[in-house]
Design a protein around this motif. Structure first.
Motif, PDB file in Angstrom:
ATOM      1  N   LYS A 293       4.677  17.308  -1.512  1.00 28.08           N
ATOM      2  CA  LYS A 293       5.620  17.529  -0.153  1.00 28.08           C
ATOM      3  C   LYS A 293       5.307  18.966  -0.269  1.00 28.08           C
ATOM      4  O   LYS A 293       5.564  19.857  -1.260  1.00 28.08           O
TER       5      LYS A 293
ATOM      6  N   GLU B  13       0.835  -1.162  -0.007  1.00 29.39           N
ATOM      7  CA  GLU B  13       0.090   0.057  -0.029  1.00 29.39           C
ATOM      8  C   GLU B  13       0.900   1.133   0.056  1.00 29.39           C
ATOM      9  O   GLU B  13       1.821   1.289   0.932  1.00 29.39           O
ATOM     10  N   PHE B  14       0.662   2.243  -0.892  1.00 25.89           N
ATOM     11  CA  PHE B  14       1.359   3.420  -1.054  1.00 25.89           C
ATOM     12  C   PHE B  14       0.434   4.563  -0.653  1.00 25.89           C
ATOM     13  O   PHE B  14      -0.655   4.742  -0.867  1.00 25.89           O
ATOM     14  N   GLN B  15       1.033   5.487  -0.001  1.00 22.92           N
ATOM     15  CA  GLN B  15       0.333   6.648   0.249  1.00 22.92           C
ATOM     16  C   GLN B  15       1.236   7.847  -0.095  1.00 22.92           C
ATOM     17  O   GLN B  15       2.520   7.780  -0.165  1.00 22.92           O
ATOM     18  N   SER B  16       0.487   8.504  -1.102  1.00 18.67           N
ATOM     19  CA  SER B  16       1.468   9.596  -1.693  1.00 18.67           C
ATOM     20  C   SER B  16       0.707  10.916  -1.579  1.00 18.67           C
ATOM     21  O   SER B  16      -0.372  11.105  -1.108  1.00 18.67           O
ATOM     22  N   GLY B  17       1.698  11.876  -1.765  1.00 18.34           N
ATOM     23  CA  GLY B  17       0.977  13.306  -1.652  1.00 18.34           C
ATOM     24  C   GLY B  17       1.994  14.230  -2.100  1.00 18.34           C
ATOM     25  O   GLY B  17       3.407  13.923  -2.285  1.00 18.34           O
TER      26      GLY B  17
END
Length: 147
Positions: free
Chosen positions: A146, A140-144
């Protein structure tokens, strides 16, 4: 016993059906006979997944005199040579596996007092042992962005 050495023993015995010794030769051994010692081995790297072992097997053939011994040794060596220096690998029951041994060198030498030697050399390839890895089943990846 190495299956390749066992295959050489089987092949030689079919060509020259005599007593075969694999341990020390007894004092009152039979003639004619064959003696198969443990082969010498040399190793080396091959590919990133394999390594090679070069085997050198010196088979002694005993007969009534040196000329007969050399004659039989040369007949055995020529039988292997005439088969393109290839013999089949057999399992412990003597059944061919479909694999083969290709000899890089076959040499005969006359010895003294009823002994001849057949020197055979071949190379075999073996795989390195690979460690067992746990397979990732879910990631599971969490991206956002910066800030």
């Amino acid at each position: 016993m190495n299956p390749e050495v066992g295959s050489v023993m089987s092949y030689f015995h079919k060509l020259f059906p005599v007593v075969v010794y694999t341990k020390e030769v007894p004092i009152n051994f039979e003639r004619p006979s064959l003696y198969f010692p443990t082969p010498f081995t040399f190793d080396g790297n091959d590919t990133t997944n394999t390594f090679v072992k070069t085997y050198n097997l010196t088979v002694k053939l005993f007969h009534q005199d040196s000329q007969l011994a050399d004659s039989k040794a040369e007949l055995i060596a020529d039988a292997v040579r005439s088969n393109r220096s290839v013999i089949p690998i057999v399992d412990t029951k003597g059944v061919e596996t479909g694999d083969f041994i290709r000899f890089g060198r076959i040499e005969t030498r006359i010895g003294d007092k009823g002994v001849a030697t057949i020197i055979m050399e071949w190379t075999s390839r073996y795989y390195f042992e690979e460690p067992e890895w746990n397979v990732a089943e879910y990631i599971e990846f969490q991206s956002g962005v910066k800030e």
